[in-house]
Design an enzyme around this catalytic site. Structure first.
Site, PDB file in Angstrom:
ATOM      1  N   ILE A   1      45.486  35.581  34.432  1.00 59.37           N
ATOM      2  CA  ILE A   1      45.286  35.287  36.024  1.00 59.37           C
ATOM      3  C   ILE A   1      45.998  33.950  36.055  1.00 59.37           C
ATOM      4  CG2 ILE A   1      43.612  34.757  37.753  1.00 59.37           C
ATOM      5  CD1 ILE A   1      42.107  36.980  36.862  1.00 59.37           C
TER       6      ILE A   1
ATOM      7  N   GLU B   1      45.479  42.413  38.610  1.00 56.92           N
ATOM      8  CA  GLU B   1      44.958  41.934  37.431  1.00 56.92           C
ATOM      9  C   GLU B   1      43.331  41.527  37.837  1.00 56.92           C
ATOM     10  OE1 GLU B   1      44.954  40.955  33.957  1.00 56.92           O
ATOM     11  OE2 GLU B   1      47.066  40.789  34.580  1.00 56.92           O
TER      12      GLU B   1
ATOM     13  N   PHE C   1      31.834  50.868  20.627  1.00 57.72           N
ATOM     14  CA  PHE C   1      33.167  51.655  21.142  1.00 57.72           C
ATOM     15  C   PHE C   1      32.531  53.024  21.907  1.00 57.72           C
ATOM     16  CE2 PHE C   1      36.093  55.036  20.711  1.00 57.72           C
ATOM     17  CZ  PHE C   1      37.204  54.463  21.351  1.00 57.72           C
ATOM     18  N   HIS C   2      33.205  53.123  23.069  1.00 60.69           N
ATOM     19  CA  HIS C   2      32.983  54.256  23.592  1.00 60.69           C
ATOM     20  C   HIS C   2      34.265  54.772  24.031  1.00 60.69           C
ATOM     21  CE1 HIS C   2      31.561  57.301  26.199  1.00 60.69           C
ATOM     22  NE2 HIS C   2      30.760  57.327  25.813  1.00 60.69           N
TER      23      HIS C   2
ATOM     24  N   GLU D   1      49.523  34.185  36.011  1.00 56.55           N
ATOM     25  CA  GLU D   1      50.022  34.854  37.264  1.00 56.55           C
ATOM     26  C   GLU D   1      50.023  33.748  38.716  1.00 56.55           C
ATOM     27  OE1 GLU D   1      47.770  38.419  37.029  1.00 56.55           O
ATOM     28  OE2 GLU D   1      49.045  38.976  35.280  1.00 56.55           O
TER      29      GLU D   1
ATOM     30  N   ALA E   1      31.167  36.436  52.563  1.00 66.37           N
ATOM     31  CA  ALA E   1      32.005  37.145  51.843  1.00 66.37           C
ATOM     32  C   ALA E   1      33.342  36.266  51.378  1.00 66.37           C
ATOM     33  CB  ALA E   1      32.892  38.199  52.686  1.00 66.37           C
TER      34      ALA E   1
END
Length: 122
Positions: free
Chosen positions: A32, A70, A87-88, A35, A14
């Protein structure tokens, strides 16, 4: 991760996946990277100024929270982009809501820093 991985092996696997996620975010998302710079600044500011431990945790922790949001927003965007480029309405809504979450995390960072600096230096 294969079923059956338990204990220390599961934790190690993990951790490796988490590091891969951080690297992917850093490589593919300018926000990112920015940040992470803000995180470094927050650690330096927390170390240099005479803040108590709670204030230091809030300054740095608020930026870590922003990074968490983020990363989740970037994950949502990656999944939406993977599903399709047309597009949806639901795709747009998912991306907009992720962006809104980042906005509120930024507001939290600004409020936290303002309150701590205002109370400390006024």
């Amino acid at each position: 991760m294969k079923p059956g991985h338990t204990g220390l092996l599961r934790i190690l696997k993990a951790t490796g996946f988490s590091i891969q996620g951080i690297k992917a975010g850093f490589k593919h998302e300018a926000a990112i990277r920015q940040e992470f710079v803000l995180l470094a600044v927050s650690v330096i500011v927390a170390a240099v100024f005479d803040f108590d431990l709670t204030e230091k945790c809030l300054l740095v922790g608020s930026v870590i929270f922003l990074l968490i949001v983020e990363l989740l927003n970037s994950a949502v965007e990656a999944v939406v982009d993977r599903v399709g480029s047309e597009f949806h309405e639901l795709s747009g809504r998912a991306k907009d809501m992720g962006s809104a979450a980042v906005f509120f995390a930024l507001v939290l960072v600004a409020m936290t820093w303002f309150v701590i600096f205002y109370s400390h230096f006024s």
